[in-house]
Design a protein around this motif. Structure first.
Motif, mmCIF file in Angstrom:
data_model
loop_
_atom_site.group_PDB
_atom_site.id
_atom_site.type_symbol
_atom_site.label_atom_id
_atom_site.label_comp_id
_atom_site.label_asym_id
_atom_site.label_seq_id
_atom_site.Cartn_x
_atom_site.Cartn_y
_atom_site.Cartn_z
ATOM 1 N N ASN A 75 2.978 45.926 68.680
ATOM 2 C CA ASN A 75 2.552 45.345 69.957
ATOM 3 C C ASN A 75 1.806 46.405 70.902
ATOM 4 O O ASN A 75 2.447 47.419 71.000
ATOM 5 N N HIS A 76 0.545 46.211 71.141
ATOM 6 C CA HIS A 76 -0.072 47.122 72.136
ATOM 7 C C HIS A 76 -0.291 46.811 73.310
ATOM 8 O O HIS A 76 -0.736 45.515 73.704
ATOM 9 N N ASP A 77 0.553 47.447 74.243
ATOM 10 C CA ASP A 77 0.534 46.848 75.883
ATOM 11 C C ASP A 77 -0.719 47.335 76.384
ATOM 12 O O ASP A 77 -0.911 48.573 76.522
ATOM 13 N N VAL A 118 0.438 45.453 61.372
ATOM 14 C CA VAL A 118 -0.151 44.461 61.828
ATOM 15 C C VAL A 118 0.120 44.467 63.406
ATOM 16 O O VAL A 118 1.155 44.622 63.820
ATOM 17 N N LEU A 119 -0.937 44.481 64.184
ATOM 18 C CA LEU A 119 -0.825 44.881 65.580
ATOM 19 C C LEU A 119 -1.322 43.619 66.482
ATOM 20 O O LEU A 119 -2.707 43.334 66.562
ATOM 21 N N GLY A 120 -0.380 43.333 67.395
ATOM 22 C CA GLY A 120 -0.828 42.611 68.094
ATOM 23 C C GLY A 120 -1.114 43.067 69.619
ATOM 24 O O GLY A 120 -0.833 44.388 69.766
ATOM 25 N N HIS A 121 -1.067 42.306 70.833
ATOM 26 C CA HIS A 121 -1.331 42.924 72.010
ATOM 27 C C HIS A 121 -0.969 42.092 72.876
ATOM 28 O O HIS A 121 -1.070 40.779 72.802
ATOM 29 N N THR A 122 -0.801 42.405 74.077
ATOM 30 C CA THR A 122 -0.446 41.593 75.537
ATOM 31 C C THR A 122 -1.391 40.937 75.862
ATOM 32 O O THR A 122 -2.526 41.333 75.870
ATOM 33 N N ASN A 147 -0.615 57.679 69.221
ATOM 34 C CA ASN A 147 -0.625 56.818 70.350
ATOM 35 C C ASN A 147 -0.023 57.494 71.610
ATOM 36 O O ASN A 147 -0.273 57.418 72.584
ATOM 37 N N LYS A 148 1.100 58.515 71.073
ATOM 38 C CA LYS A 148 1.484 59.394 72.414
ATOM 39 C C LYS A 148 0.323 60.180 73.033
ATOM 40 O O LYS A 148 0.322 60.357 74.245
ATOM 41 N N ARG A 149 -0.388 60.532 72.250
ATOM 42 C CA ARG A 149 -1.779 61.504 72.778
ATOM 43 C C ARG A 149 -2.612 60.696 73.726
ATOM 44 O O ARG A 149 -2.940 61.083 74.735
ATOM 45 N N PHE A 150 -2.519 59.400 73.293
ATOM 46 C CA PHE A 150 -3.631 58.475 73.761
ATOM 47 C C PHE A 150 -2.967 58.095 75.205
ATOM 48 O O PHE A 150 -3.904 58.260 76.339
ATOM 49 N N ILE A 151 -1.776 57.877 75.223
ATOM 50 C CA ILE A 151 -1.098 57.338 76.521
ATOM 51 C C ILE A 151 -1.236 58.494 77.372
ATOM 52 O O ILE A 151 -1.002 58.280 78.672
ATOM 53 N N ASN A 152 -1.113 59.702 76.877
ATOM 54 C CA ASN A 152 -1.056 60.964 77.912
ATOM 55 C C ASN A 152 -2.407 61.640 78.086
ATOM 56 O O ASN A 152 -2.410 62.665 78.520
ATOM 57 N N ASN A 153 -3.363 60.912 77.545
ATOM 58 C CA ASN A 153 -4.825 61.506 77.537
ATOM 59 C C ASN A 153 -4.869 62.901 77.205
ATOM 60 O O ASN A 153 -5.522 63.498 77.645
ATOM 61 N N ASP A 201 -9.991 42.123 70.281
ATOM 62 C CA ASP A 201 -10.080 42.422 71.836
ATOM 63 C C ASP A 201 -10.476 43.688 71.994
ATOM 64 O O ASP A 201 -10.267 44.698 71.372
ATOM 65 N N SER A 202 -11.686 43.815 72.821
ATOM 66 C CA SER A 202 -12.471 45.081 73.293
ATOM 67 C C SER A 202 -11.488 45.987 73.690
ATOM 68 O O SER A 202 -11.882 47.101 73.484
ATOM 69 N N ARG A 203 -10.369 45.881 74.234
ATOM 70 C CA ARG A 203 -9.371 46.845 74.590
ATOM 71 C C ARG A 203 -8.391 47.498 73.573
ATOM 72 O O ARG A 203 -7.640 48.428 73.998
ATOM 73 N N THR A 204 -8.549 46.910 72.446
ATOM 74 C CA THR A 204 -7.490 47.222 71.174
ATOM 75 C C THR A 204 -8.434 47.738 70.121
ATOM 76 O O THR A 204 -8.377 47.384 69.006
ATOM 77 N N SER A 205 -9.086 48.788 70.468
ATOM 78 C CA SER A 205 -9.618 49.628 69.162
ATOM 79 C C SER A 205 -8.561 50.656 68.540
ATOM 80 O O SER A 205 -8.189 51.768 69.237
ATOM 81 N N VAL A 206 -8.356 50.457 67.567
ATOM 82 C CA VAL A 206 -7.192 51.316 66.738
ATOM 83 C C VAL A 206 -7.237 52.521 66.672
ATOM 84 O O VAL A 206 -6.564 53.657 66.874
ATOM 85 N N GLU A 207 -8.773 52.829 66.490
ATOM 86 C CA GLU A 207 -9.200 54.381 66.359
ATOM 87 C C GLU A 207 -8.928 55.051 67.870
ATOM 88 O O GLU A 207 -8.532 56.099 67.390
ATOM 89 N N LEU A 208 -8.913 54.439 68.895
ATOM 90 C CA LEU A 208 -8.687 55.134 70.054
ATOM 91 C C LEU A 208 -7.293 55.170 70.455
ATOM 92 O O LEU A 208 -6.831 56.055 70.812
ATOM 93 N N ILE A 209 -6.515 54.065 70.278
ATOM 94 C CA ILE A 209 -5.247 53.762 70.710
ATOM 95 C C ILE A 209 -4.365 54.750 69.804
ATOM 96 O O ILE A 209 -3.069 54.996 70.347
ATOM 97 N N PHE A 210 -4.676 55.022 68.677
ATOM 98 C CA PHE A 210 -3.932 55.739 67.682
ATOM 99 C C PHE A 210 -4.618 57.327 67.582
ATOM 100 O O PHE A 210 -3.967 57.762 66.808
#
Length: 215
Positions: free
Chosen positions: A195-197, A108-112, A25-31, A60-69
């Motif tokens: 939770n995924h922001d 278990v991952l919720g999101h905003t 997730n750190k890699r994801f948010i730092n591109n 939700d289309s913005r919460t693809s776990v393979e991408l955000i992790f």
């Protein structure tokens, strides 16, 4: 990144599995996405898979776990359903992922700004969606701090219900699956809610849902 084999999966502990997700997730948010040969991974996993995590998230289309992790093919079992709720089929899928396929952590991952949670807050009734949203309703009633405007127009209310819903799902997994409960209690598997922001991409984990042995 190496494609997971049975040997590599076996060497991962639940605590290590959580660290792998946090690092991704750190890699994801730092591109800083890891360079992977997905076609090679597809070939290397064609005869078997050894994911280290089972992740229940929203559709939700913005919460693809393979991408955000930042994970590749064969790394995670992704279970997706509106509102990250559970039913017998989802529990069975988790039992397969952990007991049969060897995964080491359940997330278990919720999101905003979750649409399903908003629907439950507004007591929406529509076709088959009615039954799905009814599974989120207990979280709506459990949230007691917001006494006015208890609907989707109140963003704070929605986020509080979302957190409660995720935490309730973590507890329900333990209550409704003796197989998973036993694996968690013996330290074979860990479990945690998060939770995924959607705005920042960052995943925060709920420490009060964590059952992950470090030994």
């Amino acid at each position: 990144m190496k494609t997971l084999t049975k040997e590599l999966q076996s060497a991962i502990t639940p605590a290590m599995a959580l660290d792998l997700l946090k690092e991704g997730n750190k890699r994801f948010i730092n591109n800083l996405k890891v360079n992977r040969n997905l076609l090679q991974q597809a070939n290397e996993t064609s005869d078997g898979q050894h994911p280290f995590a089972v992740i229940l998230s929203c559709i939700d289309s913005r919460t693809s776990v393979e991408l955000i992790f930042d994970q590749g093919l064969g790394d995670v079992f992704s279970i997706r359903i509106a509102g990250n709720i559970i039913n017998e089929d989802i529990l069975g899928s988790m039992e397969f992922g952990c007991k049969i396929a060897g995964s080491k952590i359940i997330v278990v991952l919720g999101h905003t700004k979750c649409g399903a949670v908003k629907g439950a807050c507004d007591h929406v009734e529509m076709g088959n969606l009615t039954a799905l949203l009814s599974k989120i309703q207990p979280a709506v009633y459990e949230e007691k701090t917001e006494t006015e405007q208890r609907n989707s127009a109140n963003a704070e209310f929605v986020e509080k219900v979302c957190a409660i819903n995720t935490k309730r799902t973590v507890h329900a997994i333990m209550e409704r699956s003796p197989i998973l409960k036993a694996m968690i209690e013996t330290g074979e598997v860990g479990i945690i809610g998060g939770n995924h922001d959607l705005a920042t991409g960052e995943v925060s984990f709920y420490d009060d849902t964590s059952i992950i042995f470090t030994g």
